[in-house]
Motif scaffolding. Sequence first.
Motif, PDB file in Angstrom:
ATOM      1  N   ASP A 154       0.823  -1.210   0.000  1.00 54.98           N
ATOM      2  CA  ASP A 154       0.000   0.000   0.000  1.00 54.98           C
ATOM      3  C   ASP A 154       0.859   1.263   0.000  1.00 54.98           C
ATOM      4  O   ASP A 154       0.501   2.267  -0.611  1.00 54.98           O
ATOM      5  CB  ASP A 154      -0.934   0.009   1.220  1.00 54.98           C
ATOM      6  CG  ASP A 154      -2.038  -1.027   1.093  1.00 54.98           C
ATOM      7  OD1 ASP A 154      -2.292  -1.496  -0.033  1.00 54.98           O
ATOM      8  OD2 ASP A 154      -2.660  -1.362   2.125  1.00 54.98           O
ATOM      9  N   THR A 158       0.526   4.575  -2.358  1.00 56.31           N
ATOM     10  CA  THR A 158       0.292   5.892  -1.768  1.00 56.31           C
ATOM     11  C   THR A 158       1.357   6.887  -2.197  1.00 56.31           C
ATOM     12  O   THR A 158       1.055   8.028  -2.585  1.00 56.31           O
ATOM     13  CB  THR A 158       0.268   5.792  -0.231  1.00 56.31           C
ATOM     14  OG1 THR A 158      -0.787   4.904   0.156  1.00 56.31           O
ATOM     15  CG2 THR A 158       0.055   7.153   0.404  1.00 56.31           C
ATOM     16  N   THR A 404      -6.460   4.466  -2.143  1.00 54.71           N
ATOM     17  CA  THR A 404      -7.077   5.400  -1.214  1.00 54.71           C
ATOM     18  C   THR A 404      -7.660   6.578  -1.981  1.00 54.71           C
ATOM     19  O   THR A 404      -7.012   7.154  -2.856  1.00 54.71           O
ATOM     20  CB  THR A 404      -6.036   5.929  -0.201  1.00 54.71           C
ATOM     21  OG1 THR A 404      -5.509   4.821   0.523  1.00 54.71           O
ATOM     22  CG2 THR A 404      -6.671   6.913   0.764  1.00 54.71           C
ATOM     23  N   ARG A 406      -9.935   9.592  -0.531  1.00 54.99           N
ATOM     24  CA  ARG A 406     -10.722  10.245   0.504  1.00 54.99           C
ATOM     25  C   ARG A 406     -10.871  11.745   0.311  1.00 54.99           C
ATOM     26  O   ARG A 406     -11.751  12.355   0.901  1.00 54.99           O
ATOM     27  CB  ARG A 406     -10.095   9.986   1.878  1.00 54.99           C
ATOM     28  CG  ARG A 406     -10.172   8.543   2.341  1.00 54.99           C
ATOM     29  CD  ARG A 406      -9.774   8.423   3.792  1.00 54.99           C
ATOM     30  NE  ARG A 406      -8.356   8.654   3.959  1.00 54.99           N
ATOM     31  CZ  ARG A 406      -7.449   7.687   4.125  1.00 54.99           C
ATOM     32  NH1 ARG A 406      -7.841   6.421   4.132  1.00 54.99           N
ATOM     33  NH2 ARG A 406      -6.179   7.977   4.285  1.00 54.99           N
ATOM     34  N   ASP A 410      -6.293  13.079  -3.222  1.00 57.31           N
ATOM     35  CA  ASP A 410      -6.260  11.738  -3.813  1.00 57.31           C
ATOM     36  C   ASP A 410      -6.784  11.776  -5.246  1.00 57.31           C
ATOM     37  O   ASP A 410      -6.198  11.173  -6.151  1.00 57.31           O
ATOM     38  CB  ASP A 410      -7.101  10.765  -2.983  1.00 57.31           C
ATOM     39  CG  ASP A 410      -6.590  10.621  -1.561  1.00 57.31           C
ATOM     40  OD1 ASP A 410      -5.367  10.588  -1.372  1.00 57.31           O
ATOM     41  OD2 ASP A 410      -7.420  10.553  -0.638  1.00 57.31           O
TER      42      ASP A 410
END
Length: 444
Positions: A154, A158, A404, A406, A410
């Motif tokens: 992850d 990211t 991700t 949110r 992002d």
Amino acid sequence: MSYFAEQNGQPMKEDFLHYLWQYQYFDKTDLRTAGGEEIQVLKPGHRNADAGPDFLGARLRVGEVEWNGAVEIHLRASDWERHNHQLDPKYDQVVLHVVGSHDADVTRTNGSPIPALALSPRIAPELLRRYQQLMEAPAAAPLPCAPLLSQVPDITRTMMVERALLERVELKADALTALHQHLGDDWEATAYHALMAAFGFQKNSEPLARLAKSLPLAVLRRHRHDQRQLEALLFGQAGFLVDNEETEADAYIQDLKQEYAFLRHKYDLTEAALAVHEWNYLRLRPANFPPVRLGQLVGLLHARPTLFDALLTAQSVAALAEFFQAPAPEYWRTHFRPGRAGKVPSLGKSSIDLLITNVVLPLRVAYARHVGQSALVESSVALLTELPAEHNQFTDVYEALGFTHRSAADSQGLLSLHKNYCAPRRCLHCAVGSRLVRQPRIVG
């Protein structure tokens, strides 16, 4: 044919060789030139984004001699002459020709030979297999790496999205920096031009940008305190103050038309004016009609004496939202277009969010770079974390794959990832694709 074509039925891309050289992902056991001289790679160099050799600043030992110079990369050595590098002095600094297959000797402009390194027999089959797996993904696949994403931590995803976000912000800031220079280093004028184009929300960005060019801020500043004159200038110059069956009995429009005729002559604006047919209405809701957006701009220019300073000093999204909520003139709160009545909503939250993302953020970053304020870059980018995520056909794909999503930070990162890496299949330039392709480095 080279090892690559024989094993996979099709030639690879040159960017794979760039990747292999940059990260030294090949077997360096008994590394030698095509002529048999021993090679030691002391420093592979850095990628060159401009014209000339592919890698600059390389440091190599070839035989007993240490060289500092450039490295050029080709699938086949004969590509050197196909590209006419033997005639180009920029390539005289090349000290090593890295190739997939060595099918020709090459020289500099003075005829001196350039040593070559063939990578074909030095690449791990598994590394090549993973690369081809990404390259052979169907064109319709949203992400070439989708079936393999479970193998990527992850944190790698990211970090790549954050990198793509910063690249997107920098690109937009670059455009505003160029605009700032074109406008004689006037930040207020830069903010004006950027806001005008952004209020078109894609469909009408181009005509609004031309309207800003045809109606300099210096002219509008002289009439900033008179909203009626601002309306006359902007709507007249936009081509909306024309006689038709809807406007001929509209006293307000007729009054603006007379005022514009005077101002047009005063500032000699006739030749630069737009025509009403240059504006786009197709598949737009009435709240997005060009006259509605122009009315909102009139309210903003009238109520906000300094655009740039206000956008630069606002400390929060709430403060910026308040800035954009300047009321439009009363007529444009009750008319969708000249002579056509209807209740018009004020500038919506989603529109304000887009203006913050596409104007305020890059404008502040461009200024921060200009004056060397790195803290302002960070605080400006942080504004995106206060804005809601944008949902569209592109971001939905990444969200479904576990990325991700949110906030607007992002969303902007994912849009940049799609446009600059996934869609053009630049997998080896992406941290995710690079992670999937690479194997533990072979120590020579």
